[in-house]
Design an enzyme around this catalytic site. Structure first.
Site, PDB file in Angstrom:
ATOM      1  N   GLU A   1       0.879  -1.274  -0.022  1.00  0.00           N
ATOM      2  CA  GLU A   1       0.151  -0.021   0.069  1.00  0.00           C
ATOM      3  C   GLU A   1       0.814   1.247   0.075  1.00  0.00           C
ATOM      4  OE1 GLU A   1      -2.631   2.072  -0.668  1.00  0.00           O
ATOM      5  OE2 GLU A   1      -3.660   0.177   0.104  1.00  0.00           O
TER       6      GLU A   1
ATOM      7  N   ILE B   1      -2.618   7.328   1.420  1.00  0.00           N
ATOM      8  CA  ILE B   1      -3.990   7.177   0.593  1.00  0.00           C
ATOM      9  C   ILE B   1      -4.294   5.598   0.277  1.00  0.00           C
ATOM     10  CG2 ILE B   1      -5.156   7.654  -1.744  1.00  0.00           C
ATOM     11  CD1 ILE B   1      -3.591  10.015  -1.934  1.00  0.00           C
TER      12      ILE B   1
ATOM     13  N   LYS C   1       5.251   4.878 -10.004  1.00  0.00           N
ATOM     14  CA  LYS C   1       3.673   4.466  -9.274  1.00  0.00           C
ATOM     15  C   LYS C   1       2.612   4.520 -10.260  1.00  0.00           C
ATOM     16  CE  LYS C   1       5.603   7.201  -5.479  1.00  0.00           C
ATOM     17  NZ  LYS C   1       5.565   8.780  -4.656  1.00  0.00           N
TER      18      LYS C   1
END
Length: 245
Positions: free
Chosen positions: A4, A11, A80
């Site tokens: 995560e 977030i 990302k």
């Protein structure tokens, strides 16, 4: 495997793509996912700070590394976006296939001109699915000032996904700093602890297709403002097609 913290700091975007929003077929991922570049652009826009000074401040605050290349040249956002696009579209999107442009060429007058035209400048990481092909890009672009992503300032990150069932959903939160990262990492550890001794996995696996279908940046069509004298805005200086005005 839990990861995560790999995107967006605190977030909870990874878990939501894999679990809560798994019923959707996603059309797009639009995001601001590098807190360092967003901090620098915010300082340049709101306080008319030069790039070099804003970068030095980001380093003093601990938001930027001693060598900030990965952030300011867009590599971090590319990595990302590769993760987000893979989870959203269930296809492998190699980082090297994503168009990348950093923020180092931006100057103070770019923000002044953008404001006069009703836009904000943000470094966007965008992946869209069109006609079965993915187009992915990281670059500075103009966003209408009334758009929600235009209001994401400082070290905050935001990820906007659009699915066929959920419509547009925006995730917003701090994307840099020890607190947000700790929140994500410890959350993953707690999830692992809950599943110890059971046969269930902590996070459902996502099968990624190796099929091609990645569009080139040369296939992107969007509006573009011609450069003013002595000003050479980057390719992404025009309003991105994801945000028509």
């Amino acid at each position: 495997m839990l990861y995560e913290a790999s995107v967006g700091g605190g977030i909870p975007i990874i878990g939501c793509l894999v679990k809560e929003l798994a019923a959707n077929r996603f059309r797009s991922v639009r995001s601001i996912i590098n807190g360092t570049t967003n901090y620098i652009l915010t300082r340049m826009a709101n306080d008319h700070t030069d790039f070099s000074l804003a970068l030095a401040e980001a380093q003093e605050q601990g938001y930027a590394e001693a060598d900030p290349t990965n952030d300011i040249e867009g590599y971090d956002a590319v990595y990302k976006l590769s993760i987000l696009a893979g989870l959203a579209f269930h296809r492998r999107v190699p980082p090297q296939a994503i168009y990348r442009e950093g923020i180092t060429r931006l100057q103070a007058q770019d923000f002044r001109y953008a404001h006069e035209l009703g836009y904000a400048i943000k470094s966007l990481a965008i992946a869209t699915m069109e006609d079965g092909a993915i187009q992915a890009r990281v670059y500075p672009a103009l966003i209408p000032q009334d758009n929600m992503l235009a209001k994401v300032d400082g070290v905050y990150n935001a990820v906007e996904v659009e699915g066929n069932l959920c419509g547009q959903v925006l995730f917003h939160g701090r994307g840099a700093g020890r607190g947000p990262t700790t929140s994500a990492v410890v959350g993953d550890l707690i999830e692992i602890a809950r599943n110890l001794g059971s046969k269930s996995t902590s996070l459902p696996s996502v099968a990624l297709d190796n099929a091609g279908g990645l569009k080139s940046i040369d296939d992107l069509e969007c509006k573009y403002f011609p450069p003013a004298q002595h000003c050479r805005p980057a390719r992404g200086a025009g309003p991105d097609s994801a945000y028509p005005r």
